[in-house]
Design a protein around this motif. Structure first.
Motif, PDB file in Angstrom:
ATOM      1  N   GLY A  60       0.825  -1.196   0.000  1.00  0.00           N
ATOM      2  CA  GLY A  60       0.000   0.000   0.000  1.00  0.00           C
ATOM      3  C   GLY A  60       0.862   1.248   0.000  1.00  0.00           C
ATOM      4  O   GLY A  60       1.887   1.314   0.672  1.00  0.00           O
ATOM      5  N   CYS A  61       0.457   2.237  -0.781  1.00  0.00           N
ATOM      6  CA  CYS A  61       1.213   3.477  -0.884  1.00  0.00           C
ATOM      7  C   CYS A  61       0.467   4.609  -0.186  1.00  0.00           C
ATOM      8  O   CYS A  61      -0.733   4.739  -0.332  1.00  0.00           O
ATOM      9  N   GLU A  62       1.210   5.428   0.536  1.00  0.00           N
ATOM     10  CA  GLU A  62       0.595   6.587   1.183  1.00  0.00           C
ATOM     11  C   GLU A  62       0.433   7.728   0.183  1.00  0.00           C
ATOM     12  O   GLU A  62      -0.558   8.437   0.195  1.00  0.00           O
ATOM     13  N   LYS A  63       1.396   7.920  -0.702  1.00  0.00           N
ATOM     14  CA  LYS A  63       1.322   8.975  -1.711  1.00  0.00           C
ATOM     15  C   LYS A  63       0.984   8.348  -3.054  1.00  0.00           C
ATOM     16  O   LYS A  63       1.535   7.316  -3.424  1.00  0.00           O
ATOM     17  N   ILE A  64       0.076   9.007  -3.773  1.00  0.00           N
ATOM     18  CA  ILE A  64      -0.460   8.405  -4.981  1.00  0.00           C
ATOM     19  C   ILE A  64      -0.845   9.491  -5.987  1.00  0.00           C
ATOM     20  O   ILE A  64      -1.148  10.617  -5.602  1.00  0.00           O
ATOM     21  N   ASN A  65      -0.798   9.163  -7.263  1.00  0.00           N
ATOM     22  CA  ASN A  65      -1.281  10.062  -8.309  1.00  0.00           C
ATOM     23  C   ASN A  65      -2.788   9.921  -8.419  1.00  0.00           C
ATOM     24  O   ASN A  65      -3.302   8.802  -8.459  1.00  0.00           O
ATOM     25  N   ILE A  66      -3.475  11.045  -8.489  1.00  0.00           N
ATOM     26  CA  ILE A  66      -4.937  11.023  -8.553  1.00  0.00           C
ATOM     27  C   ILE A  66      -5.391  11.772  -9.791  1.00  0.00           C
ATOM     28  O   ILE A  66      -5.149  12.969  -9.937  1.00  0.00           O
ATOM     29  N   ASP A  67      -6.045  11.036 -10.689  1.00  0.00           N
ATOM     30  CA  ASP A  67      -6.661  11.602 -11.880  1.00  0.00           C
ATOM     31  C   ASP A  67      -8.067  12.023 -11.475  1.00  0.00           C
ATOM     32  O   ASP A  67      -8.891  11.176 -11.150  1.00  0.00           O
ATOM     33  N   CYS A  68      -8.327  13.307 -11.442  1.00  0.00           N
ATOM     34  CA  CYS A  68      -9.596  13.814 -10.924  1.00  0.00           C
ATOM     35  C   CYS A  68     -10.485  14.332 -12.047  1.00  0.00           C
ATOM     36  O   CYS A  68     -10.109  15.238 -12.783  1.00  0.00           O
ATOM     37  N   LYS A  69     -11.666  13.771 -12.150  1.00  0.00           N
ATOM     38  CA  LYS A  69     -12.635  14.191 -13.158  1.00  0.00           C
ATOM     39  C   LYS A  69     -13.651  15.185 -12.595  1.00  0.00           C
ATOM     40  O   LYS A  69     -14.493  15.680 -13.321  1.00  0.00           O
TER      41      LYS A  69
END
Length: 108
Positions: A60-69
Motif C-alpha cells: 500500500g502506498c501513502e502517496k499516490i497520483n490522482i486523476d480527478c474528473k
C-alpha cells in the motif's frame, strides 16, 4: 503526489487504508458535493478475486497520483488532484458508487 487515506477496505487495492494500485481516478465530472464523487478505480475484493490483491505483499502506498474528473473541485488542476492529502470513504462499499472523495471542495 497526494497523500491518500482510504476507508474502502473491501477494495482489492486497499492495504491498511492505503492504495496498492499506484494511481486512482476520482469521478464526478459535474459534482457539486462530495456525495457526487466516486473512486472510479474501486474494485470489490470478493467479486474481483485476489489475483491482483497486494495485501500479502504489503504494498500500500501513502502517496499516490490522482486523476480527478471532478471539474468543479478546488483541488482539480487539469484533471490532476493538487490537494496535499485526501480521504476516500466507503467502509461498506461493494462498488464504485458506494465510495466518495471526502476532500472534495466545490469552487462554485
Amino acid at each position: 503526489m497526494t497523500i491518500l487515506k482510504c476507508s474502502a477496505v473491501k477494495c482489492m487495492y486497499n492495504e491498511n487504508e492505503l492504495c496498492s494500485r499506484g494511481d486512482i481516478e476520482i469521478t464526478g465530472a459535474n459534482a457539486r458535493h462530495a456525495e457526487d464523487t466516486t473512486c472510479g478505480s474501486f474494485r470489490d475484493r470478493n467479486s474481483s478475486g485476489s489475483a491482483m490483491n497486494c495485501t500479502a505483499q504489503h504494498c500500500g502506498c501513502e502517496k499516490i497520483n490522482i486523476d480527478c474528473k471532478a471539474q468543479e473541485c478546488t483541488y482539480n488542476d487539469h484533471c490532476k488532484c493538487t490537494a496535499s492529502a485526501i480521504n476516500v470513504s466507503g467502509c461498506h462499499a461493494t462498488e464504485c458508487c458506494d465510495t466518495k472523495c471526502d476532500t472534495f471542495s466545490c469552487k462554485c
